[in-house]
Write an enzyme that holds these catalytic residues in place. Sequence first.
Site, PDB file in Angstrom:
ATOM      1  N   GLU A 111       0.850  -1.108  -0.129  1.00 16.29           N
ATOM      2  CA  GLU A 111      -0.337  -0.375   0.138  1.00 16.29           C
ATOM      3  C   GLU A 111       1.111   1.226   0.065  1.00 16.29           C
ATOM      4  O   GLU A 111       0.028   1.695   0.373  1.00 16.29           O
ATOM      5  CB  GLU A 111      -1.283  -0.134   1.202  1.00 16.29           C
ATOM      6  CG  GLU A 111      -1.561  -1.514   1.025  1.00 16.29           C
ATOM      7  CD  GLU A 111      -3.196  -0.740   0.284  1.00 16.29           C
ATOM      8  OE1 GLU A 111      -4.030   0.106   0.590  1.00 16.29           O
ATOM      9  OE2 GLU A 111      -3.826  -2.183   0.004  1.00 16.29           O
ATOM     10  N   HIS A 135      -4.188   1.311   7.729  1.00 14.16           N
ATOM     11  CA  HIS A 135      -2.788   1.764   7.447  1.00 14.16           C
ATOM     12  C   HIS A 135      -1.891   1.890   8.603  1.00 14.16           C
ATOM     13  O   HIS A 135      -2.580   2.796   9.786  1.00 14.16           O
ATOM     14  CB  HIS A 135      -3.200   3.189   6.473  1.00 14.16           C
ATOM     15  CG  HIS A 135      -3.193   2.847   5.174  1.00 14.16           C
ATOM     16  ND1 HIS A 135      -3.694   3.177   4.170  1.00 14.16           N
ATOM     17  CD2 HIS A 135      -2.807   1.406   4.043  1.00 14.16           C
ATOM     18  CE1 HIS A 135      -4.320   2.758   2.959  1.00 14.16           C
ATOM     19  NE2 HIS A 135      -3.275   1.304   2.933  1.00 14.16           N
ATOM     20  N   CYS A 182      -2.641  11.094   3.900  1.00 14.98           N
ATOM     21  CA  CYS A 182      -2.989  10.214   2.816  1.00 14.98           C
ATOM     22  C   CYS A 182      -2.807  10.772   1.356  1.00 14.98           C
ATOM     23  O   CYS A 182      -2.609  10.848   0.303  1.00 14.98           O
ATOM     24  CB  CYS A 182      -4.476   9.602   2.834  1.00 14.98           C
ATOM     25  SG  CYS A 182      -5.058   8.812   4.744  1.00 14.98           S
TER      26      CYS A 182
HETATM   27  O1  SUG Z   1      -7.742   3.006   0.487  1.00 17.55           O
HETATM   28  N1  SUG Z   1     -10.639   4.785   0.635  1.00 17.55           N
HETATM   29  C1  SUG Z   1      -9.220   5.180   0.370  1.00 17.55           C
HETATM   30  C2  SUG Z   1      -9.017   6.101   1.823  1.00 17.55           C
HETATM   31  C3  SUG Z   1      -6.783   5.845   1.917  1.00 17.55           C
HETATM   32  C4  SUG Z   1      -6.365   6.894   2.804  1.00 17.55           C
HETATM   33  N2  SUG Z   1      -5.278   6.263   2.972  1.00 17.55           N
HETATM   34  C5  SUG Z   1      -4.019   6.789   3.720  1.00 17.55           C
HETATM   35  N3  SUG Z   1      -4.186   6.068   4.668  1.00 17.55           N
HETATM   36  N4  SUG Z   1      -3.295   6.529   3.223  1.00 17.55           N
HETATM   37  C6  SUG Z   1      -8.582   3.464   1.185  1.00 17.55           C
HETATM   38  O2  SUG Z   1      -9.943   2.996   2.117  1.00 17.55           O
HETATM   39  C7  SUG Z   1     -12.780   4.887  -0.081  1.00 17.55           C
HETATM   40  C8  SUG Z   1     -13.821   4.840  -1.342  1.00 17.55           C
HETATM   41  C9  SUG Z   1     -15.325   4.110  -1.243  1.00 17.55           C
HETATM   42  O3  SUG Z   1     -15.483   3.744  -0.486  1.00 17.55           O
HETATM   43  O4  SUG Z   1     -15.847   5.015  -2.207  1.00 17.55           O
HETATM   44  C10 SUG Z   1     -11.158   4.846   0.105  1.00 17.55           C
HETATM   45  O5  SUG Z   1     -10.893   4.375  -1.263  1.00 17.55           O
END
Ligand code: SUG
Length: 445
Positions: A174, A250, A368
Amino acid sequence: MMAHEANFDGLVGPTHNYSGLSAGNIASLTNNHQVSNPKRAALQGLNKMQALANLGLIQGVIAPQMRPDIKMLRRLGFSGSDRRVLQQAAQHAPKLLTSCYSASSMWAANAATVSPSADTQDQRVHFTPANLASHFHRSIEQQTTSRILAAMFNDDNHFYHHQPLPTSEQLGDEGAANHTRFCVQHQDQGIEMFVFGRYGFDHNQPSPTRYPARQTYEASAAIARLHQLDPRHVIMVQQNPLVIDQGVFHNDVIAVGNQQTLLCHQHAFLNQANVYLQLQQKMAGNLTIIEVPNNRVSVNDAIGSYLFNSQLVTLPNGDVSLILPQQCRENSHVWQYIQQLLQAQQGINRVDLFDLNQSMQNGGGPACLRLRVVLTPQEHKAMNPAVLLTDSLFRRLQQWIHLHYRDRLVEDDLVDPALLLASQTALDELTRILKLGSVYDFQRV
Ligand code: SUG
């Protein structure tokens, strides 16, 4: 020679929406079916970029991906005109449609893992785009991410682009969200900390039981090898499976580090005391570890406020700021803790708050949204300058967003082929603004 940390933020794409796609990400699950506002989302992100540039930091932009990924929908068996593909997918496989529509590439901390030239054997900056194997909607980002990064850091003398790791459950990667670099000065050899959630092959090791652990040990170890890191300057740390099961999907939801500071929750890691010992040993005692006690800020408070999903940045005048989402002020436990932190004089002496609500509602805070890249002056000069934020690029992108983005999107809108066309038009123009060349599939046919 001085090196600096630059932040490259993912520009929010024109199809930003809430589809509840991420198991283990509480905000994504809770806000499923909410009305989204792509225009506001993109402007909120752009405003943060501009504010950081105004603070004197090097700030760049990562282009969003083309959504819907119509090529992927066709690969999954939908055929005919684009309109028909969208209609059929909406009728027979709505989750595939929303997945192929997600603007999730905005969370650039998941775009890649980056090792600066000071840490790598060949003294180039190494990039490995993340395979994001744990969720379908994210796993489809890797190819375009690879092209975009190659178009941004476009000089083989300075930049080395690896392929993403193979997309398998055992090698789930990731990106930078699970990677932290510590150093005295950015140009010094750093200590790279890789945080993984589980072992890919050994199922007898501790792992979460409720939610997926997205990053595996095997993936982190492969990246450390690929990036030619000296094992003496690498530390592999396992995330606490109990907090993953509470929604810490994460490491950057529970810990943040920069230079000589680690700010983390008391329950962030397995064998936490041992992690601290190893880190201090590798940093020759030069690390300030600020452990946030659970009785001041609970894991739930951390997830709700995104205190740890902050950017810890050193400003040109030496101030160290925590770049926070405004949710931190709305949570009294967290806000009180932050006041105490500022008074404690442990190196963090200011906070800057941002409204990133549109991204936050999908589980994406300030950290993020950005990919950190440490650059020497030569590397800074060698990269594609068109992606670096200036006042004029900021204004240009503002106009571009106002011209092309909708201010309301719900699931029913996703079958509208006009949204696809509008996204193509917008992104085609963006590749010219950012001088990226033809990075999107629709530009390559
Ligand atoms: O991968 N949300 C992302 C958020 C990522 C956050 N990144 C870090 N913490 N580095 C994920 O979960 C949600 C999309 C939706 O539900 O429509 C989403 O993909």
